[in-house]
Design a protein around this motif. Structure first.
Motif, PDB file in Angstrom:
ATOM      1  N   VAL A 242       0.840  -1.212   0.000  1.00  0.00           N
ATOM      2  CA  VAL A 242       0.000   0.000   0.000  1.00  0.00           C
ATOM      3  C   VAL A 242       0.870   1.254   0.000  1.00  0.00           C
ATOM      4  CG1 VAL A 242      -1.687   1.314   1.331  1.00  0.00           C
ATOM      5  CG2 VAL A 242      -1.921  -1.171   1.129  1.00  0.00           C
ATOM      6  N   LEU A 243       1.920   1.246   0.826  1.00  0.00           N
ATOM      7  CA  LEU A 243       2.823   2.402   0.854  1.00  0.00           C
ATOM      8  C   LEU A 243       3.493   2.597  -0.498  1.00  0.00           C
ATOM      9  CD1 LEU A 243       4.529   1.928   4.357  1.00  0.00           C
ATOM     10  CD2 LEU A 243       2.866   3.682   3.706  1.00  0.00           C
TER      11      LEU A 243
ATOM     12  N   GLY B   5       5.421   8.722  -3.343  1.00  0.00           N
ATOM     13  CA  GLY B   5       6.151   9.101  -4.548  1.00  0.00           C
ATOM     14  C   GLY B   5       6.077  10.582  -4.812  1.00  0.00           C
ATOM     15  N   GLY B   6       6.740  11.019  -5.878  1.00  0.00           N
ATOM     16  CA  GLY B   6       6.788  12.435  -6.207  1.00  0.00           C
ATOM     17  C   GLY B   6       5.430  13.004  -6.585  1.00  0.00           C
TER      18      GLY B   6
ATOM     19  N   ARG C 273       5.099  -0.363 -11.146  1.00  0.00           N
ATOM     20  CA  ARG C 273       6.322  -0.334 -10.339  1.00  0.00           C
ATOM     21  C   ARG C 273       6.236  -1.311  -9.165  1.00  0.00           C
ATOM     22  NH1 ARG C 273       9.909   4.739  -8.539  1.00  0.00           N
ATOM     23  NH2 ARG C 273      11.230   3.695  -7.036  1.00  0.00           N
ATOM     24  N   THR C 274       5.105  -1.311  -8.483  1.00  0.00           N
ATOM     25  CA  THR C 274       4.944  -2.205  -7.330  1.00  0.00           C
ATOM     26  C   THR C 274       4.963  -3.672  -7.762  1.00  0.00           C
ATOM     27  OG1 THR C 274       3.655  -0.513  -6.199  1.00  0.00           O
ATOM     28  CG2 THR C 274       3.459  -2.752  -5.371  1.00  0.00           C
ATOM     29  N   LEU C 275       4.290  -3.982  -8.870  1.00  0.00           N
ATOM     30  CA  LEU C 275       4.310  -5.359  -9.364  1.00  0.00           C
ATOM     31  C   LEU C 275       5.712  -5.758  -9.802  1.00  0.00           C
ATOM     32  CD1 LEU C 275       0.988  -5.509 -11.427  1.00  0.00           C
ATOM     33  CD2 LEU C 275       1.490  -6.651  -9.270  1.00  0.00           C
ATOM     34  N   ALA C 276       6.439  -4.829 -10.434  1.00  0.00           N
ATOM     35  CA  ALA C 276       7.814  -5.130 -10.866  1.00  0.00           C
ATOM     36  C   ALA C 276       8.703  -5.416  -9.659  1.00  0.00           C
ATOM     37  CB  ALA C 276       8.367  -3.963 -11.674  1.00  0.00           C
TER      38      ALA C 276
ATOM     39  N   LEU D 235      10.478  -4.236  -1.394  1.00  0.00           N
ATOM     40  CA  LEU D 235       9.580  -3.078  -1.254  1.00  0.00           C
ATOM     41  C   LEU D 235      10.124  -2.101  -0.211  1.00  0.00           C
ATOM     42  CD1 LEU D 235       6.195  -5.029  -1.284  1.00  0.00           C
ATOM     43  CD2 LEU D 235       6.840  -3.277  -2.947  1.00  0.00           C
ATOM     44  N   ALA D 236      10.653  -2.626   0.892  1.00  0.00           N
ATOM     45  CA  ALA D 236      11.185  -1.757   1.945  1.00  0.00           C
ATOM     46  C   ALA D 236      12.391  -0.961   1.445  1.00  0.00           C
ATOM     47  CB  ALA D 236      11.567  -2.595   3.167  1.00  0.00           C
TER      48      ALA D 236
END
Length: 324
Positions: free
Chosen positions: A22-23, A28-29, A54-57, A282-283
């Protein structure tokens, strides 16, 4: 750890990863919140074009490198081997450069085929070199891979400098996710198939990890399993190299951390490896996005710093265990 505690820990880990997802979608910008997502068409479009891909990648790349690490560690019977310490990723980088030189206008899919072919050859060379080495200590095997990878990396740098592609390769080595958008990340879905196939073949990889002689004695087609493992690792490294770039140490850190807590059952550990790898990736990406906002530090740089420290920790822990 008993099954009940294991289920509780898995649920807690999954909850943490869900929060990170979720984060990743909302940090992001470009300012996107749940409210603007529902009321602002521009925010919704940006969300679908950039944030979701981006998150899926991030998740797919993490799964690819983590699962590849598990497979390579079983095939080489060494806990310190993964695509970047075996030279596989460096060979994939040479493939990316070769595609840029010989096929500059080729589509990404063709570049992935070239990178995968180079990664396959590089991994095969690493395995063949290992078979000819009598001393296979826990530190010797990854050192062989690191040296082979360094030679390939030096050749890649030389070729890149001679063809004015040094900047492109520098970007590749930084392994960033800032350029991931819709229409570019989709080949990473192939990683999901590799993860499923790894789960199906988990028991065979485990038997192969007991050694060639024992595996053959119990009826396993050892060479076929090694070939399948190398092919899966090469495909994962090749696709990830073209779409994302160089991702160091993830395949080393995550499988070892999971094994320290849960033991060495590959079939049971694979979902954990995928989950923990995704959370760590992700972190690292979120740290890179936040600490120098609105600029960005590539996730692989953060991961490389963390991975180097943990790599030394694992080496020292292994030496202490052997001494005891």
């Amino acid at each position: 750890m008993n099954p009940r505690n294991r289920r509780i820990l898995f649920a807690a880990t999954a909850a943490v990863v869900a929060v990170l997802v979720v984060l990743s979608l909302f940090v992001g910008g470009y300012d996107i919140t749940p409210t603007t997502l529902l009321n602002d068409p521009a925010a919704a479009e940006m969300f679908l074009i950039s944030r979701v891909p981006r998150t899926l990648a991030l998740i797919f790349a993490a799964v690819a490198m983590s699962v590849s690490g598990v497979i390579m560690q079983l095939l080489t019977q060494n806990r310190f081997v993964e695509p970047t310490t075996a030279g596989t990723s460096q060979w994939a980088g040479l493939g990316v450069l070769t595609a840029l030189i010989l096929l500059p206008s080729a589509p990404p899919l063709l570049k992935m085929v070239v990178a995968t072919a180079f990664a396959f050859v590089g991994t095969l060379i690493f395995v063949l070199v290992l078979r000819r080495i009598s001393a296979k200590g826990s530190a010797i095997v990854p050192l062989v891979g690191i040296m082979l990878g360094a030679v390939v990396s030096s050749a890649t740098t030389f070729l890149a400098s001679e063809t004015d592609l040094l900047q492109s390769m520098s970007s590749w080595r930084s392994g960033g996710f800032s350029g991931i958008v819709r229409g570019f990340y989709e080949p990473l879905w192939a990683v999901a198939l590799i993860a499923v196939l790894a789960f199906v073949l988990a028991d065979r990889f485990t038997v192969a990890g007991l050694g060639k002689d024992l595996a053959i004695n119990v009826g396993l087609n050892y060479n076929l399993i090694v070939f399948l493992g190398i092919s899966m690792v090469a495909l994962a490294a090749g696709v990830t190299a073209v779409v994302v770039g160089f991702i160091p140490f993830l395949g080393l850190i995550v499988p070892n951390a999971v094994s320290l807590v849960l033991g060495d059952n590959m079939r049971r550990n694979l979902p954990w490896v995928a989950l923990v790898g995704s959370g760590l990736m992700l972190a690292c990406d979120l740290i890179g996005r936040v600490v120098v906002a609105p600029m960005e530090i590539p996730a692989s740089v953060i991961l490389g710093a963390i991975g180097a420290v943990l790599f030394i920790f694992l080496v020292l822990k292994q030496r202490r265990y052997v001494s005891a």
